[in-house]
Motif scaffolding. Structure first.
Motif, PDB file in Angstrom:
ATOM      1  N   MET A   1     -43.615-100.768 -22.379  1.00  0.00           N
ATOM      2  CA  MET A   1     -42.459-101.650 -22.365  1.00  0.00           C
ATOM      3  C   MET A   1     -42.906-103.042 -21.944  1.00  0.00           C
ATOM      4  O   MET A   1     -43.692-103.197 -21.029  1.00  0.00           O
ATOM      5  CB  MET A   1     -41.454-101.115 -21.361  1.00  0.00           C
ATOM      6  N   THR A   2     -42.402-104.027 -22.554  1.00  0.00           N
ATOM      7  CA  THR A   2     -42.700-105.392 -22.163  1.00  0.00           C
ATOM      8  C   THR A   2     -41.392-106.064 -21.833  1.00  0.00           C
ATOM      9  O   THR A   2     -40.504-106.157 -22.658  1.00  0.00           O
ATOM     10  CB  THR A   2     -43.350-106.135 -23.333  1.00  0.00           C
ATOM     11  N   PHE A   3     -41.286-106.491 -20.604  1.00  0.00           N
ATOM     12  CA  PHE A   3     -40.011-107.076 -20.202  1.00  0.00           C
ATOM     13  C   PHE A   3     -39.813-108.440 -20.839  1.00  0.00           C
ATOM     14  O   PHE A   3     -38.718-108.830 -21.191  1.00  0.00           O
ATOM     15  CB  PHE A   3     -39.969-107.220 -18.685  1.00  0.00           C
ATOM     16  N   ALA A   4     -40.931-109.164 -20.998  1.00  0.00           N
ATOM     17  CA  ALA A   4     -40.804-110.533 -21.497  1.00  0.00           C
ATOM     18  C   ALA A   4     -40.406-110.576 -22.954  1.00  0.00           C
ATOM     19  O   ALA A   4     -39.970-111.593 -23.445  1.00  0.00           O
ATOM     20  CB  ALA A   4     -42.114-111.269 -21.295  1.00  0.00           C
ATOM     21  N   ALA A   5     -40.577-109.534 -23.665  1.00  0.00           N
ATOM     22  CA  ALA A   5     -40.221-109.515 -25.082  1.00  0.00           C
ATOM     23  C   ALA A   5     -39.350-108.307 -25.330  1.00  0.00           C
ATOM     24  O   ALA A   5     -39.628-107.468 -26.161  1.00  0.00           O
ATOM     25  CB  ALA A   5     -41.478-109.461 -25.924  1.00  0.00           C
ATOM     26  N   ARG A   8     -38.064-106.225 -28.869  1.00  0.00           N
ATOM     27  CA  ARG A   8     -38.955-105.365 -29.631  1.00  0.00           C
ATOM     28  C   ARG A   8     -39.479-104.235 -28.753  1.00  0.00           C
ATOM     29  O   ARG A   8     -39.621-103.111 -29.149  1.00  0.00           O
ATOM     30  CB  ARG A   8     -40.141-106.172 -30.154  1.00  0.00           C
ATOM     31  N   ARG A   9     -39.787-104.568 -27.518  1.00  0.00           N
ATOM     32  CA  ARG A   9     -40.504-103.613 -26.687  1.00  0.00           C
ATOM     33  C   ARG A   9     -39.587-102.746 -25.843  1.00  0.00           C
ATOM     34  O   ARG A   9     -40.036-101.983 -25.028  1.00  0.00           O
ATOM     35  CB  ARG A   9     -41.505-104.377 -25.824  1.00  0.00           C
ATOM     36  N   LEU A  13     -38.527 -97.628 -23.976  1.00  0.00           N
ATOM     37  CA  LEU A  13     -37.629 -97.282 -22.874  1.00  0.00           C
ATOM     38  C   LEU A  13     -36.419 -96.524 -23.400  1.00  0.00           C
ATOM     39  O   LEU A  13     -36.004 -95.507 -22.841  1.00  0.00           O
ATOM     40  CB  LEU A  13     -37.143 -98.556 -22.209  1.00  0.00           C
ATOM     41  N   ALA A  16     -37.395 -93.157 -24.296  1.00  0.00           N
ATOM     42  CA  ALA A  16     -37.586 -92.315 -23.119  1.00  0.00           C
ATOM     43  C   ALA A  16     -36.238 -91.914 -22.532  1.00  0.00           C
ATOM     44  O   ALA A  16     -36.005 -90.768 -22.154  1.00  0.00           O
ATOM     45  CB  ALA A  16     -38.409 -93.065 -22.074  1.00  0.00           C
ATOM     46  N   LEU A  20     -34.632 -88.212 -22.057  1.00  0.00           N
ATOM     47  CA  LEU A  20     -34.119 -87.661 -20.813  1.00  0.00           C
ATOM     48  C   LEU A  20     -32.704 -87.131 -20.987  1.00  0.00           C
ATOM     49  O   LEU A  20     -32.366 -86.033 -20.542  1.00  0.00           O
ATOM     50  CB  LEU A  20     -34.127 -88.731 -19.723  1.00  0.00           C
ATOM     51  N   TRP A  26     -40.608 -84.648 -20.634  1.00  0.00           N
ATOM     52  CA  TRP A  26     -41.243 -85.916 -20.954  1.00  0.00           C
ATOM     53  C   TRP A  26     -42.727 -85.912 -20.725  1.00  0.00           C
ATOM     54  O   TRP A  26     -43.389 -86.891 -20.995  1.00  0.00           O
ATOM     55  CB  TRP A  26     -40.584 -87.042 -20.181  1.00  0.00           C
ATOM     56  N   MET A  27     -43.257 -84.865 -20.208  1.00  0.00           N
ATOM     57  CA  MET A  27     -44.702 -84.892 -19.993  1.00  0.00           C
ATOM     58  C   MET A  27     -45.401 -84.390 -21.244  1.00  0.00           C
ATOM     59  O   MET A  27     -45.399 -83.212 -21.549  1.00  0.00           O
ATOM     60  CB  MET A  27     -45.061 -84.059 -18.788  1.00  0.00           C
ATOM     61  N   PHE A  29     -48.218 -83.825 -22.036  1.00  0.00           N
ATOM     62  CA  PHE A  29     -49.357 -82.933 -21.979  1.00  0.00           C
ATOM     63  C   PHE A  29     -48.969 -81.497 -21.665  1.00  0.00           C
ATOM     64  O   PHE A  29     -49.814 -80.626 -21.633  1.00  0.00           O
ATOM     65  CB  PHE A  29     -50.355 -83.417 -20.924  1.00  0.00           C
ATOM     66  N   ALA A  30     -47.696 -81.266 -21.394  1.00  0.00           N
ATOM     67  CA  ALA A  30     -47.312 -79.947 -20.915  1.00  0.00           C
ATOM     68  C   ALA A  30     -47.264 -78.924 -22.049  1.00  0.00           C
ATOM     69  O   ALA A  30     -46.289 -78.231 -22.261  1.00  0.00           O
ATOM     70  CB  ALA A  30     -45.959 -80.025 -20.216  1.00  0.00           C
TER      71      ALA A  30
ATOM     72  N   ALA B  71     -49.627-105.255 -19.033  1.00  0.00           N
ATOM     73  CA  ALA B  71     -49.128-104.488 -20.182  1.00  0.00           C
ATOM     74  C   ALA B  71     -47.610-104.516 -20.231  1.00  0.00           C
ATOM     75  O   ALA B  71     -47.021-104.596 -21.317  1.00  0.00           O
ATOM     76  CB  ALA B  71     -49.634-103.050 -20.106  1.00  0.00           C
ATOM     77  N   ASP B  72     -46.962-104.449 -19.076  1.00  0.00           N
ATOM     78  CA  ASP B  72     -45.501-104.425 -19.072  1.00  0.00           C
ATOM     79  C   ASP B  72     -44.896-105.782 -19.385  1.00  0.00           C
ATOM     80  O   ASP B  72     -43.839-105.879 -19.997  1.00  0.00           O
ATOM     81  CB  ASP B  72     -44.994-103.912 -17.721  1.00  0.00           C
ATOM     82  N   ILE B  73     -45.555-106.822 -18.936  1.00  0.00           N
ATOM     83  CA  ILE B  73     -45.000-108.153 -19.213  1.00  0.00           C
ATOM     84  C   ILE B  73     -45.278-108.572 -20.659  1.00  0.00           C
ATOM     85  O   ILE B  73     -44.410-109.067 -21.365  1.00  0.00           O
ATOM     86  CB  ILE B  73     -45.595-109.201 -18.249  1.00  0.00           C
ATOM     87  N   LEU B 131     -43.130-113.785 -29.872  1.00  0.00           N
ATOM     88  CA  LEU B 131     -42.466-112.789 -29.029  1.00  0.00           C
ATOM     89  C   LEU B 131     -42.058-113.373 -27.681  1.00  0.00           C
ATOM     90  O   LEU B 131     -41.144-112.873 -27.031  1.00  0.00           O
ATOM     91  CB  LEU B 131     -43.412-111.604 -28.778  1.00  0.00           C
ATOM     92  N   LYS B 154     -38.915-118.520 -18.293  1.00  0.00           N
ATOM     93  CA  LYS B 154     -38.705-117.118 -18.689  1.00  0.00           C
ATOM     94  C   LYS B 154     -39.868-116.241 -18.222  1.00  0.00           C
ATOM     95  O   LYS B 154     -39.673-115.217 -17.559  1.00  0.00           O
ATOM     96  CB  LYS B 154     -38.591-117.053 -20.216  1.00  0.00           C
ATOM     97  N   TYR B 158     -41.254-113.021 -14.548  1.00  0.00           N
ATOM     98  CA  TYR B 158     -41.970-111.734 -14.587  1.00  0.00           C
ATOM     99  C   TYR B 158     -43.310-111.834 -13.866  1.00  0.00           C
ATOM    100  O   TYR B 158     -43.724-110.918 -13.172  1.00  0.00           O
ATOM    101  CB  TYR B 158     -42.215-111.320 -16.037  1.00  0.00           C
ATOM    102  N   ARG B 311     -52.941 -84.322 -13.552  1.00  0.00           N
ATOM    103  CA  ARG B 311     -52.009 -83.592 -14.424  1.00  0.00           C
ATOM    104  C   ARG B 311     -51.391 -82.409 -13.687  1.00  0.00           C
ATOM    105  O   ARG B 311     -50.205 -82.115 -13.834  1.00  0.00           O
ATOM    106  CB  ARG B 311     -52.735 -83.094 -15.675  1.00  0.00           C
ATOM    107  N   PHE B 334     -54.369 -77.639 -15.896  1.00  0.00           N
ATOM    108  CA  PHE B 334     -54.600 -78.145 -17.250  1.00  0.00           C
ATOM    109  C   PHE B 334     -56.101 -78.297 -17.467  1.00  0.00           C
ATOM    110  O   PHE B 334     -56.806 -78.735 -16.564  1.00  0.00           O
ATOM    111  CB  PHE B 334     -53.880 -79.491 -17.455  1.00  0.00           C
TER     112      PHE B 334
END
Lengths: 389, 571
Positions: A1-5, A8-9, A13, A16, A20, A26-27, A29-30, B71-73, B131, B154, B158, B311, B334
């Motif tokens: 997830m990208t908060f700034a964009a 699109r991103r 979320l 997900a 839920l 949500w795992m 690998f399970a 990555a999140d921003i 973006l 903006k 963040y 895991r 696992f």
């Protein structure tokens, strides 16, 4: 997830959140393992080597007529003594090279001496004329389906040993190695193919009640879909998990028995994947396995059977590089393979079409799965872990 | 843009950063060259207020936090390339605590500056800029203050995890303007401004602020604490909005946000970060074994060691929501194919992970039967009951073990191929005839010897040098047998649960009990953890909603906890 964009991103979320809400775990690998117990008495092995068994005793005893000619020697033998002397002078090196590396190994129609050996009329290569070889007595002296051939005695004293492949290649430098030196490069090449996972196969033994003596066991040899696990020392390790191929051509079944800790199978047809020069499989007809079951659970022994000349020489028939770089005179070996063929006599022509042969065979305990992931064989000699031991 | 122009711009950027680092304060001074120009930048009241509050705590982002934050921003396709200067782990403590007092060396800063520049260049390259840019410049070859301001306003929220102050905004707009001039490219100018922002301590550190004299952190600081504790990343839009509304300053609003974060799949990231720190799992990456003795143990195995433990923990504590003590008894784990070779079990998937359940009665149960733990606390060529026992004491039970005296004779013990003293127990018994050694070994060895059926790589064995291995041991006065017996005893003891709750409180606040973490709060957390059935999520909620979690630390000698007033904090 990208908060700034977010537009699109935000999708991950939302996805997900949707998962839920929908109650989806949500795992990622399970994933549950199938965990079916292997059928009782089914044991798996990873094949760690199938290598032609080439005996190397004394030079005089094994090759009384001398070594098979190299390509250069074969070419020079076609020349007059005077011409031989001229061509071997340093100033004529380029001319000689062209003659034996180009002219001698291709014909006017463009045939290659290794790819199309039948197009060349060459005398059979010098053979191994000794009395000793690895192998098994495949014909039991029965001449009904065989052709006349000399038999060997094994190094351990077994008589009636049939191994005409050894007879054909046993005095080539490539297989035998230099005089007084280590075994030839050919065997090492085979071993490497197994060590690197280029060739891969598994064995499953079914119905084993007693590792010392059992009158009936099922024996399956199949190509593996997965490469062999290789350890930090570069060697294939035991205890890995591998899946059998789903290609029926490379799944071979037979029956056998265990006597005094040695597994012996009845003759069976064998084809397993192996990239081999002009071919992509090892094919052994009427194959018999004789494998000692070692205390550490490994299998160590031999498989012997018959191969057509092209199958037996497949690695050598890959192209003229074999004749020029490795100095194997392919057409002469090919001719010898036909002359000394001893199995599968063609009732029409009366000629034999296959060569008896023998391979060293090694395997280590492994877990074997069907191609769909169902466990079908557990590994031999697994240590049982319980808290109260 | 000419190469020379780029170099000029780069130097200008370095200068900007230096100004930020060394000279500028929260009440940012306009550079002298620009002093005559009116700032013409909109002030953000919330940003001004936030930036003016005294800094009461600094916590450097860990590598994983930095990467997650970027990555999140900006998106996970933005690459972070560089080497992170390590945060020192305090003796028997957490990296999270070390981060509270972690400086950055000149070489380390150079790396951050380089990484920031690389990230900024990607963010503003033609493939990504649309973006993030809320506007288009009037002329892409010239500075455009309005568009730059909109961008930094903006993105800055963040990056700094709060709104920018007017002065901060002015500063970064000016950096971009000055960089645009020599480069002749508006986006390059922005990129250099953004890179300065990413090299700022306000990004590299979580700056915790509180009103002068206040007992609580401000809402923005609480948001960061929450987000890095629960998700190991920067606050998301909703959390920043909640901070701006003041929700985090009310118990109801705080609980609402905590519950939202706890319900997210991203909670697993937080769990992974905590247990990596708590159980020192990052160290498994440097485990090495003698390839002659242990050919099965190679880099493919090493790669999977910590992942298996993480895991297992995520599945047990978050998916199945089992009590924490089951960490020591769980049969479900696992595995990958390569781990399957070490564990000697079948693994059907040729790639990736699959669940595996050991049989009841298998000695593999729980964390103490996992190769990660067993291999980490062993020597290269042999197992070590002492290292394993010491790790159980110090890491899992929070019970420090004294260091060995300097003059210990290890020669007898190190002879692991001895034909006389065949097992580690026999060699340790001989070693412990020296009373100087025996004192500490009595603390460690009874916990490590039950694990002796696992060799240095974690593979099972029944014998050592041909002798049957005795795996009896004791814990809290109770006799036990084998790794599973040890795990069972630990699962019935309060020490491991008290330890994990204490460590989680330290992780959450960045402080140790010895340095201001309220002892009474930790004791209460431990009791409530027990009352909640040792559920990890409940413990996290308890911590995150406690007043102590959002409390401003009382700094000795400072009435208002005044680190970082206009005199102190640098850009």
């Amino acid at each position: 997830m990208t908060f700034a964009a977010l537009p699109r991103r935000a999708l991950p979320l939302l996805a997900a959140a949707a998962a839920l809400v929908g109650g989806v775990g949500w795992m990622a690998f399970a994933k549950d393992s199938p965990r079916q117990p292997a059928p009782d008495g089914s044991y798996g092995f990873l094949v760690t080597g199938v290598v032609p068994a080439i005996y190397k005793g004394t030079e005089k005893g094994d090759c009384p007529d001398g070594r098979a000619h190299s390509t250069l020697e074969a070419y020079l033998a076609t020349q007059t003594p005077a011409e031989r002397i001229r061509l071997q002078k340093p100033e004529n090196a380029l001319e000689l090279e062209k003659k034996y590396k180009v002219d001698f190994v291709t014909d006017d129609l463009g045939h290659d001496i290794c790819r199309q050996p039948e197009a060349f009329d060459r005398a059979p290569a010098r053979i191994a004329g000794g009395r000793t070889s690895f192998g098994m007595d495949l014909d039991g002296g029965d001449s009904a389906n065989t052709c006349a051939h000399g038999e060997f005695q094994s190094p351990t004293g077994e008589t009636g040993v049939d191994n005409q492949f050894y007879r054909v290649v046993g005095c080539t430098n490539w297989w035998r190695g230099a005089v007084g030196g280590p075994p030839g490069e050919a065997g090492e090449g085979w071993r490497m193919r197994w060590a690197t996972g280029d060739s891969r196969a598994v064995v499953v033994l079914r119905g084993v009640d007693d590792w010392r003596n059992d009158d009936h066991v099922e024996f399956v040899l199949a190509t593996s879909k997965d490469p062999a696990p290789v350890g930090a020392d570069g060697k294939v390790i035991a205890g890995g998990s591998l899946r059998m191929t789903d290609n029926p051509r490379w799944r071979n079944s037979g029956t056998g028995r265990i006597r005094d800790g040695v597994l012996v199978t009845n003759p069976m047809e064998v084809a397993i994947y192996m990239r081999m020069g002009t071919d992509s499989e090892i094919r052994i007809r009427h194959a018999r396995f004789r494998l000692k079951i070692l205390p550490n659970g490994e299998l160590d022994g031999m498989v012997a059977g018959y191969q057509k000349p092209r199958e037996a020489l497949a690695k050598m028939l890959a192209g003229s590089v074999i004749s020029t770089d490795i100095q194997l005179e392919c057409a002469a070996l090919y001719k010898a393979a036909h002359v000394y063929a001893d199995g599968d006599r063609d009732p029409q022509t009366g000629k034999c079409t296959t060569l008896s042969t023998a391979f060293e065979f090694f395997a280590k305990p492994a877990y074997v799965f069907e191609h769909d992931g169902t466990l079908i064989a557990t590994r031999q000699s697994r240590t049982v872990r319980t808290a109260s031991q | 843009m000419t190469p020379m122009g780029w170099r000029v711009a780069s130097r200008g950027l370095a200068g900007a950063i230096l100004i930020g680092l060394l000279g500028c304060t929260t009440t940012q001074q306009t550079p002298a060259s620009q002093a005559a120009k009116p700032p013409a930048l909109a002030s953000t009241a919330a940003g001004d207020a936030a930036a003016s509050r005294p800094v009461v705590g600094l916590r450097r982002l860990t590598e994983s936090q930095y990467r997650n934050t970027i990555a999140d921003i900006f998106g996970d396709d933005i690459q972070v390339r560089g080497r992170f200067e390590q945060i020192q782990r305090p003796d028997q403590g957490l990296v999270a605590v070390g981060a509270s007092g972690s400086a950055i060396s000149a070489a380390g800063f150079e790396q951050y500056e380089q990484m920031g520049r690389g990230v900024a260049a990607q963010v503003l390259d033609p493939a990504h800029r649309t973006l993030f840019l809320p506007c288009a410049p009037r002329d892409p070859a010239r500075a455009d203050a309005d568009c730059a301001r909109a961008f930094f306003q903006k993105i800055g929220r963040y990056v700094f995890r709060r709104p920018l102050s007017a002065n901060e905004l002015t500063f970064y707009v000016q950096v971009a303007e000055r960089a645009t001039e020599p480069t002749g490219d508006f986006h390059t100018g922005l990129s250099l401004g953004l890179s300065a922002m990413l090299s700022s301590p306000r990004f590299l550190y979580r700056m915790e602020r509180a009103e002068a004299g206040a007992r609580e952190l401000d809402a923005w600081s609480k948001a960061s604490r929450l987000s890095y504790l629960l998700w190991n990343t920067t606050p998301d839009e909703a959390l920043l909005d909640a901070s701006g509304r003041g929700d985090l300053d009310t118990p109801q609003g705080l609980a609402r946000e905590v519950d939202r974060l706890l319900a997210s799949p991203r909670l697993e990231n937080g769990l992974r970060a905590f247990f990596t720190d708590f159980m020192l799992l990052d160290r498994t990456q440097s485990v090495a074994k003698d390839p002659v003795v242990y050919p099965r143990f190679d880099q493919l195995v090493v790669k999977d060691l910590s992942e298996q433990t993480l895991r297992t923990l995520a599945d047990l504590l978050l998916v199945q929501e089992r009590p924490y003590p089951e960490v020591f008894t769980a049969q479900r784990t696992f595995l990958t194919r390569r781990l399957g070779v070490i564990y000697d079990v079948p693994v059907s998937s040729p790639t990736g992970w699959e669940a595996y359940e050991f049989d009841a009665g298998d000695d593999r149960a729980g964390l103490l039967g996992q190769a990660g733990f067993l291999a980490l606390y062993s020597h290269e060529g042999r197992s070590s009951p002492t290292l394993r026992g010491k790790a159980i004491r110090e890491v899992l039970l929070c019970q420090p073990v004294p260091p060995p005296p300097g003059n210990v004779d290890f020669s007898g013990f190190n002879d692991s191929g001895s034909v006389v003293l065949k097992t580690a127990r026999e060699r340790l018994n001989r070693h412990n005839t020296d009373p100087v050694c025996a004192g500490c070994h009595r603390i460690t060895d009874p916990l490590g010897l039950p694990l002796e059926r696992f060799d240095s790589t974690g593979a099972f064995r029944n014998n050592e040098n041909g002798a049957k291995i005795d795996v009896s041991g004791t814990y809290e006065g109770q006799a036990l047998e084998g790794a599973s017996g040890m795990g069972l005893r630990l699962s019935k003891s309060r020490s491991p649960t008290d330890c994990v709750s204490r460590r989680l409180a330290e992780y959450a606040t960045g402080r140790e009990q010895e340095h201001g973490l309220p002892t009474a709060w930790v004791a209460a957390l431990q009791e409530r953890f027990a009352a909640d059935g040792f559920r990890y999520r409940a413990l996290l909620r308890d911590i995150a909603t406690s007043p102590e979690f959002g409390a401003a630390p009382a700094l000795p000698g400072l009435k208002t906890a005044a680190m970082g007033t206009s005199q102190g904090v640098r850009q």
